[in-house]
Design a protein around this motif. Structure first.
Motif, mmCIF file in Angstrom:
data_model
loop_
_atom_site.group_PDB
_atom_site.id
_atom_site.type_symbol
_atom_site.label_atom_id
_atom_site.label_comp_id
_atom_site.label_asym_id
_atom_site.label_seq_id
_atom_site.Cartn_x
_atom_site.Cartn_y
_atom_site.Cartn_z
ATOM 1 N N GLY A 1 0.683 -1.136 0.073
ATOM 2 C CA GLY A 1 -0.181 0.098 0.044
ATOM 3 C C GLY A 1 0.711 1.323 0.190
ATOM 4 O O GLY A 1 0.406 2.411 0.251
ATOM 5 N N GLY B 1 2.164 2.452 -2.484
ATOM 6 C CA GLY B 1 1.987 3.379 -3.760
ATOM 7 C C GLY B 1 3.014 2.989 -5.010
ATOM 8 O O GLY B 1 3.098 3.447 -5.834
ATOM 9 N N LYS B 2 3.569 1.633 -4.668
ATOM 10 C CA LYS B 2 4.668 1.381 -5.676
ATOM 11 C C LYS B 2 3.886 0.883 -7.078
ATOM 12 O O LYS B 2 4.484 1.479 -8.067
ATOM 13 N N GLY B 3 3.152 0.339 -7.062
ATOM 14 C CA GLY B 3 2.277 -0.088 -8.256
ATOM 15 C C GLY B 3 1.779 1.055 -9.247
ATOM 16 O O GLY B 3 2.095 1.259 -10.266
ATOM 17 N N THR B 4 1.114 2.046 -8.271
ATOM 18 C CA THR B 4 0.469 3.163 -8.897
ATOM 19 C C THR B 4 1.903 4.081 -9.445
ATOM 20 O O THR B 4 1.387 4.551 -10.879
ATOM 21 N N THR C 1 5.827 -8.620 -9.796
ATOM 22 C CA THR C 1 5.444 -9.888 -9.534
ATOM 23 C C THR C 1 4.347 -10.256 -9.052
ATOM 24 O O THR C 1 3.603 -11.489 -9.478
ATOM 25 N N ARG D 1 -0.746 -13.111 -9.966
ATOM 26 C CA ARG D 1 -2.161 -13.063 -10.197
ATOM 27 C C ARG D 1 -2.835 -13.531 -11.266
ATOM 28 O O ARG D 1 -3.748 -14.244 -11.425
ATOM 29 N N ASP E 1 0.981 -14.253 2.746
ATOM 30 C CA ASP E 1 2.383 -14.875 3.038
ATOM 31 C C ASP E 1 3.213 -14.625 1.694
ATOM 32 O O ASP E 1 2.699 -14.629 0.486
ATOM 33 N N GLY F 1 7.958 -4.729 -6.309
ATOM 34 C CA GLY F 1 7.491 -6.208 -5.431
ATOM 35 C C GLY F 1 8.502 -7.290 -5.539
ATOM 36 O O GLY F 1 8.241 -8.167 -5.130
ATOM 37 N N ARG G 1 11.967 -9.422 -2.544
ATOM 38 C CA ARG G 1 11.266 -9.130 -1.255
ATOM 39 C C ARG G 1 12.005 -10.065 -0.173
ATOM 40 O O ARG G 1 11.452 -9.899 0.880
ATOM 41 N N GLN H 1 16.312 -13.436 -2.802
ATOM 42 C CA GLN H 1 15.764 -12.688 -4.279
ATOM 43 C C GLN H 1 16.602 -11.614 -4.572
ATOM 44 O O GLN H 1 17.231 -11.422 -5.836
ATOM 45 N N ARG I 1 -8.847 0.005 -1.943
ATOM 46 C CA ARG I 1 -8.369 -0.128 -3.315
ATOM 47 C C ARG I 1 -9.441 -0.806 -4.131
ATOM 48 O O ARG I 1 -10.054 -1.876 -3.578
ATOM 49 N N PHE J 1 -7.690 2.126 -8.393
ATOM 50 C CA PHE J 1 -8.332 3.065 -8.082
ATOM 51 C C PHE J 1 -8.392 3.287 -6.563
ATOM 52 O O PHE J 1 -7.955 2.081 -5.929
ATOM 53 N N ARG K 1 0.367 -9.356 5.888
ATOM 54 C CA ARG K 1 1.311 -8.987 4.778
ATOM 55 C C ARG K 1 2.331 -7.847 5.429
ATOM 56 O O ARG K 1 3.522 -7.907 4.935
ATOM 57 N N LEU L 1 2.693 10.961 0.331
ATOM 58 C CA LEU L 1 2.665 12.169 -0.703
ATOM 59 C C LEU L 1 1.591 11.795 -1.700
ATOM 60 O O LEU L 1 1.252 10.540 -1.919
HETATM 61 P P1 AP5 Z 1 -0.727 0.673 -4.881
HETATM 62 O O1 AP5 Z 1 0.115 1.514 -5.644
HETATM 63 O O2 AP5 Z 1 -1.598 -0.657 -5.488
HETATM 64 O O3 AP5 Z 1 0.278 0.032 -3.750
HETATM 65 P P2 AP5 Z 1 1.327 -1.032 -3.628
HETATM 66 O O4 AP5 Z 1 2.581 -0.329 -2.945
HETATM 67 O O5 AP5 Z 1 1.716 -1.448 -5.097
HETATM 68 O O6 AP5 Z 1 0.733 -2.041 -2.604
HETATM 69 P P3 AP5 Z 1 0.363 -3.400 -3.024
HETATM 70 O O7 AP5 Z 1 -0.510 -3.918 -1.985
HETATM 71 O O8 AP5 Z 1 0.090 -3.961 -4.673
HETATM 72 O O9 AP5 Z 1 1.788 -4.298 -2.777
HETATM 73 P P4 AP5 Z 1 1.900 -5.609 -2.218
HETATM 74 O O10 AP5 Z 1 3.510 -5.489 -2.378
HETATM 75 O O11 AP5 Z 1 1.506 -5.938 -0.944
HETATM 76 O O12 AP5 Z 1 1.521 -6.565 -3.160
HETATM 77 P P5 AP5 Z 1 1.841 -7.186 -4.498
HETATM 78 O O13 AP5 Z 1 0.537 -7.160 -5.405
HETATM 79 O O14 AP5 Z 1 3.425 -6.999 -4.850
HETATM 80 O O15 AP5 Z 1 -1.679 1.666 -4.006
HETATM 81 C C1 AP5 Z 1 -2.476 0.992 -2.907
HETATM 82 C C2 AP5 Z 1 -3.760 1.620 -2.991
HETATM 83 O O16 AP5 Z 1 -3.676 3.188 -2.698
HETATM 84 C C3 AP5 Z 1 -4.632 2.005 -4.279
HETATM 85 O O17 AP5 Z 1 -6.131 2.128 -4.019
HETATM 86 C C4 AP5 Z 1 -3.867 3.446 -4.880
HETATM 87 O O18 AP5 Z 1 -4.834 3.864 -5.828
HETATM 88 C C5 AP5 Z 1 -3.767 3.976 -3.662
HETATM 89 N N1 AP5 Z 1 -2.767 4.970 -3.701
HETATM 90 C C6 AP5 Z 1 -1.394 4.694 -4.397
HETATM 91 N N2 AP5 Z 1 -0.652 5.836 -4.143
HETATM 92 C C7 AP5 Z 1 -1.359 6.813 -3.639
HETATM 93 C C8 AP5 Z 1 -1.103 7.891 -3.266
HETATM 94 N N3 AP5 Z 1 0.100 8.489 -3.438
HETATM 95 N N4 AP5 Z 1 -2.019 8.744 -2.384
HETATM 96 C C9 AP5 Z 1 -3.106 8.174 -2.086
HETATM 97 N N5 AP5 Z 1 -3.529 6.969 -2.605
HETATM 98 C C10 AP5 Z 1 -2.804 6.179 -3.242
HETATM 99 O O19 AP5 Z 1 1.804 -8.755 -3.962
HETATM 100 C C11 AP5 Z 1 0.823 -9.759 -3.666
HETATM 101 C C12 AP5 Z 1 1.262 -10.983 -3.094
HETATM 102 O O20 AP5 Z 1 1.867 -11.696 -4.004
HETATM 103 C C13 AP5 Z 1 1.950 -10.997 -2.022
HETATM 104 O O21 AP5 Z 1 1.378 -10.802 -0.870
HETATM 105 C C14 AP5 Z 1 2.848 -12.367 -2.212
HETATM 106 O O22 AP5 Z 1 2.045 -13.218 -1.517
HETATM 107 C C15 AP5 Z 1 3.201 -12.470 -3.465
HETATM 108 N N6 AP5 Z 1 4.223 -11.889 -3.865
HETATM 109 C C16 AP5 Z 1 4.448 -11.075 -4.945
HETATM 110 N N7 AP5 Z 1 6.010 -10.717 -5.229
HETATM 111 C C17 AP5 Z 1 6.416 -11.459 -4.511
HETATM 112 C C18 AP5 Z 1 7.685 -11.818 -4.385
HETATM 113 N N8 AP5 Z 1 8.805 -11.044 -4.850
HETATM 114 N N9 AP5 Z 1 8.245 -12.912 -3.346
HETATM 115 C C19 AP5 Z 1 7.370 -13.638 -2.998
HETATM 116 N N10 AP5 Z 1 6.037 -13.276 -3.173
HETATM 117 C C20 AP5 Z 1 5.472 -12.187 -3.898
#
Ligand code: AP5
Length: 218
Positions: free
Chosen positions: A10, A12-15, A31, A36, A57, A85, A88, A92, A127, A137, A171, A199
């Protein structure tokens, strides 16, 4: 430019990765998105990854490392890439260093997005993701014009299963245990830059572009 976006769920990396990928013309490699997609398509990888992801996890290193290695062999990473992502875990990160050295590349920058658990919960529980184009969004921060409908492609929005409050907390703990040590790892290598994930999207983007200019990366 070869970069990694590091930070808790959360932050904001993906955004930011989506905006940077568009503006810099380099691929966004997430990743989480790749896993997914595998779950959605019921591939062998997806079946192995599914329960780890649903529980909040990490998916075992060897599975994730294999998909990233394969991805980094594609020709579109020639001009650079944004890893979101990954890595991690220390394992890795070491594998990434070795893989990049093998193709005479290295990381230019690791951007650490710092934020708090409260911000993470507020963002992730609100989200909404487009099932068609993957756009992100937020019900309050980044609302769509029409509720439940994507602004870009009119696709239907859904809430990720791992965005429940309890799973977000899991998480976060997994992040602190396995991923936080990478901050020190990259700090020691001299590639780490810390930015505030709190920010707004445009404000953070301006700061990132300033960093790229200061580092002569653009
Ligand atoms: P968003 O930009 O989506 O946040 P994020 O940092 O990308 O958070 P994620 O939850 O996607 O990251 P994650 O690392 O937990 O999940 P991932 O998919 O990598 O923003 C979040 C929300 O806030 C959105 O609604 C957005 O609109 C809003 N927002 C963004 N920026 C904002 C701002 N500046 N101001 C206000 N609002 C804002 O991983 C999922 C799962 O996959 C993991 O749990 C694990 O099981 C697996 N996985 C993935 N990668 C690995 C790996 N390398 N090794 C092992 N397992 C892995």
């Amino acid at each position: 430019m070869n970069m990694v976006l590091l930070g808790p769920p959360g932050a904001g990396k993906g955004t930011q990765a989506k905006v940077l990928s568009r503006d810099l013309g380099i691929p966004h490699i997430s990743t989480g998105d790749m896993l997914r997609e595998s779950v959605k398509n019921r591939t062998e990888l997806g079946q192995k990854a599914q329960h780890h992801m649903a529980a909040g996890d990490l998916v075992p290193d060897e599975l994730v490392i294999a998909i990233v290695k394969e991805r980094l062999e594609k020709s579109d990473v020639e001009k650079g890439f944004i890893l979101d992502g990954f890595p991690r875990t220390l394992r890795q990160a070491e594998m990434l260093d070795a893989s990049l050295a093998g193709i005479e590349k290295g990381l230019d920058l690791v951007l650490y997005f710092k934020t708090s658990l409260d911000t993470s919960i507020a963002r992730l529980s609100g989200r909404r993701v487009c099932e068609k184009c993957g756009a992100n969004f937020h019900v309050k921060n980044i609302p769509t014009k029409q509720e439940g409908v994507c602004d870009y492609c009119s696709g239907k929005l859904y809430q990720r299963k791992d965005d429940s409050k309890e799973t977000i907390k899991t998480r976060w703990s997994v992040y602190e245990r396995d991923t936080e040590p990478l901050i020190r790892y990259y700090f020691r290598k001299g590639t780490l830059k810390e930015v505030s994930g709190d920010l707004d999207v445009d404000g953070l983007n301006r700061i990132l572009m300033d960093i790229f200019r200061e580092e002569s990366l653009i």
